[in-house]
Design a protein around this motif. Structure first.
Motif, PDB file in Angstrom:
ATOM      1  N   LEU A  98       0.805  -1.241   0.026  1.00 54.26           N
ATOM      2  CA  LEU A  98      -0.090  -0.022   0.076  1.00 54.26           C
ATOM      3  C   LEU A  98       0.869   1.245   0.022  1.00 54.26           C
ATOM      4  O   LEU A  98       0.631   2.300  -0.799  1.00 54.26           O
ATOM      5  N   GLY A  99       2.046   1.275   0.591  1.00 54.62           N
ATOM      6  CA  GLY A  99       2.627   2.359   0.791  1.00 54.62           C
ATOM      7  C   GLY A  99       3.630   2.711  -0.439  1.00 54.62           C
ATOM      8  O   GLY A  99       3.620   3.909  -1.128  1.00 54.62           O
ATOM      9  N   ARG A 100       3.855   1.562  -1.120  1.00 54.27           N
ATOM     10  CA  ARG A 100       4.446   1.709  -2.546  1.00 54.27           C
ATOM     11  C   ARG A 100       3.555   2.251  -3.340  1.00 54.27           C
ATOM     12  O   ARG A 100       4.074   3.070  -4.366  1.00 54.27           O
ATOM     13  N   ARG A 101       2.315   1.886  -3.485  1.00 50.20           N
ATOM     14  CA  ARG A 101       1.239   2.181  -4.509  1.00 50.20           C
ATOM     15  C   ARG A 101       1.145   3.740  -4.300  1.00 50.20           C
ATOM     16  O   ARG A 101       0.859   4.497  -5.188  1.00 50.20           O
ATOM     17  N   ILE A 102       1.013   4.243  -2.943  1.00 46.49           N
ATOM     18  CA  ILE A 102       0.802   5.670  -2.620  1.00 46.49           C
ATOM     19  C   ILE A 102       2.005   6.452  -3.221  1.00 46.49           C
ATOM     20  O   ILE A 102       1.805   7.703  -3.567  1.00 46.49           O
ATOM     21  N   ALA A 103       3.182   5.961  -3.091  1.00 46.21           N
ATOM     22  CA  ALA A 103       4.306   6.669  -3.134  1.00 46.21           C
ATOM     23  C   ALA A 103       4.448   6.880  -4.767  1.00 46.21           C
ATOM     24  O   ALA A 103       5.101   7.960  -5.048  1.00 46.21           O
ATOM     25  N   TYR A 161      -0.662  -4.583  -7.742  1.00 47.00           N
ATOM     26  CA  TYR A 161      -1.128  -4.397  -6.455  1.00 47.00           C
ATOM     27  C   TYR A 161      -0.246  -4.933  -5.195  1.00 47.00           C
ATOM     28  O   TYR A 161       0.034  -4.384  -4.261  1.00 47.00           O
ATOM     29  N   GLY A 205       0.872   8.470  -6.318  1.00 48.50           N
ATOM     30  CA  GLY A 205       0.285   9.590  -5.579  1.00 48.50           C
ATOM     31  C   GLY A 205      -0.056  11.080  -6.540  1.00 48.50           C
ATOM     32  O   GLY A 205      -1.023  11.348  -6.502  1.00 48.50           O
ATOM     33  N   GLN A 225      -2.654  10.232  -9.102  1.00 48.00           N
ATOM     34  CA  GLN A 225      -3.991  10.027  -8.552  1.00 48.00           C
ATOM     35  C   GLN A 225      -4.495  11.799  -8.197  1.00 48.00           C
ATOM     36  O   GLN A 225      -5.865  11.818  -8.556  1.00 48.00           O
ATOM     37  N   ARG A 226      -3.538  12.481  -7.911  1.00 45.34           N
ATOM     38  CA  ARG A 226      -3.831  13.871  -7.706  1.00 45.34           C
ATOM     39  C   ARG A 226      -4.412  14.527  -8.946  1.00 45.34           C
ATOM     40  O   ARG A 226      -5.372  15.194  -9.067  1.00 45.34           O
TER      41      ARG A 226
END
Length: 423
Positions: free
Chosen positions: A173-178, A228, A181, A184-185
């Motif tokens: 999850l942290g990797r996908r956000i990093a 994922y 990110g 996505q914004r």
């Protein structure tokens, strides 16, 4: 036929094969040196190496020399003492009068000893050899402490059975956000702009709408391309080996030092105490030793006085048992201590003292100790203390007694004392 020669080198460029050959060749001298070292060494200091000295005459090698045969007549210049036919006495120093004593004095002949350093394993092997221990028991007593596996965080490699699912998913999850990110914004902003344009009744074919739709499609495709769960995200539970913790123990050594206990019996007792200490040090991380000697009176002493002090007079065993009880209550009353008692004696005791010994053992000592071992060092018939203790052995399973006649009996007696009891 093929011969394999081991030429591996041991520390400081020493050949292990040559070292083993030397130990086999001079086994008797090494064993004698180890026996001398055991007498001077502390019980708690048994698991170290030892520097031993062997007389040079014992390690000398035979050699061939060249000499003249037959009868020779020689002329020695400066001779004013001897004439033909005189018998010349042999020099007292030997070797042509060249003594090996200090300062070249032929009257003080001496030879330097050969110093050889035994490793910890070699020292224990020589010590165990005198006790006639089987090889399996030698290996167990000379082994290092037991180890146990303990968790120590996480690692990026390991076996599938050690995968930590929660930690792996959290990392994914942290990797996908990093990674996604920013995309996505921007996707959220582009979708809001598109909705705003469509609300203003802008045509679907408008260039601005088409550009936003292409950008939204590109951003969604880019986000979907992020896996994922990546192998990089996997985390495994890490385990390390640490010394196995155990509770602490105290070993009480009780020794009769009356006039009937000579040095030979004390030496047998010391060997038995050493074997017991090595046995307990493998079971417990911390082992303390308390020395109590007794004749008509008992006293807690250090190890040197314990083995080398000799008294005259009779024997009152109850004095040692009373002191044992006092020390246990004052210093080892906590349940954290496992108490072991080893008593060595020649079996002599005042007849009217045995009843008091039995009372102390039944009421106070045996309920508080893990094990009580009594060895009677005598070659003759069992003495009165043996017969008194036989009653204790029948009533308490953690009490055992055996007789020792020579050093060769130490291990068989020890094995009999500490064999596994039937449940």
């Amino acid at each position: 036929m093929v011969y394999l020669i081991d030429r591996r080198m041991q520390g400081k460029n020493k050949s292990a094969v040559n070292r083993e050959r030397f130990l086999r060749r001079f086994k008797d001298q090494v064993k004698q040196a180890v026996a001398r070292a055991v007498k001077d060494r502390s019980i708690t200091d048994m698991e170290k190496g030892e520097k031993i000295s062997i007389p040079v005459k014992d390690v000398g090698e035979p050699s061939f020399g060249h000499t003249h045969g037959g009868v020779w007549e020689t002329v020695r210049p400066g001779n004013r003492k001897y004439v033909k036919g005189d018998r010349v006495p042999r020099p007292s120093g030997g070797g042509g009068g060249q003594g090996k004593g200090q300062g070249g004095n032929s009257d003080e002949v001496g030879e330097d000893d050969f110093i050889f350093e035994l490793t910890r394993e070699e020292f224990l092997d020589c010590f165990f050899d005198d006790l006639a221990l089987p090889d399996l028991v030698k290996t167990q007593l000379a082994a290092i402490h037991e180890w146990r596996s303990q968790r120590a965080g996480y690692t990026i490699s390991g076996t599938p059975t050690n995968i930590h699912v929660l930690r792996s998913l959290r990392g994914a999850l942290g990797r996908r956000i990093a990674i996604g990110g920013r995309s996505q914004r921007r996707l959220s902003e582009a979708e809001r702009e598109l909705i705003g344009l469509l609300e203003t009744q802008v045509d679907e074919d408008d260039e601005r709408v088409l550009v936003l739709r292409r950008e939204i499609h590109h951003l969604r495709t880019r986000l979907l391309a992020i896996p994922y769960l990546d192998p990089f995200d996997l985390r495994y539970s890490n385990r390390i080996r640490v010394p196995k913790p155990s509770t602490q123990a105290v070993m009480f050594c009780l020794l009769d030092v009356s006039g009937s206990m000579d040095e030979g019996r004390k030496d047998i007792a010391k060997r038995f105490f050493i074997l017991l200490y090595l046995f307990l040090s493998r079971m417990y991380e911390h082992t303390q030793v308390v020395f109590i000697r007794h004749h008509t009176q008992a006293a807690e002493v250090d190890e040197h006085e314990f083995f080398h002090s000799r008294e005259t007079g009779g024997t009152v065993v109850s004095s040692a048992l009373k002191l044992l009880t006092k020390v246990m209550r004052e210093r080892y009353a906590s349940s954290d201590w496992n108490v072991y008692v080893a008593q060595a004696s020649d079996g002599d005791n005042w007849d009217n003292d045995s009843e008091q010994c039995l009372q102390l053992l039944h009421e106070t000592i045996m309920p508080a100790v893990q094990y009580y071992a009594y060895v009677e060092i005598t070659e003759g018939q069992p003495q009165n203390l043996w017969h008194a203790y036989a009653e204790v052995a029948q009533m308490h399973r953690n009490f055992a007694q055996q007789r020792i006649a020579s050093p060769a009996d130490i291990f068989p007696v020890f094995r009999e004392l500490f064999r596994k009891q039937p449940k």
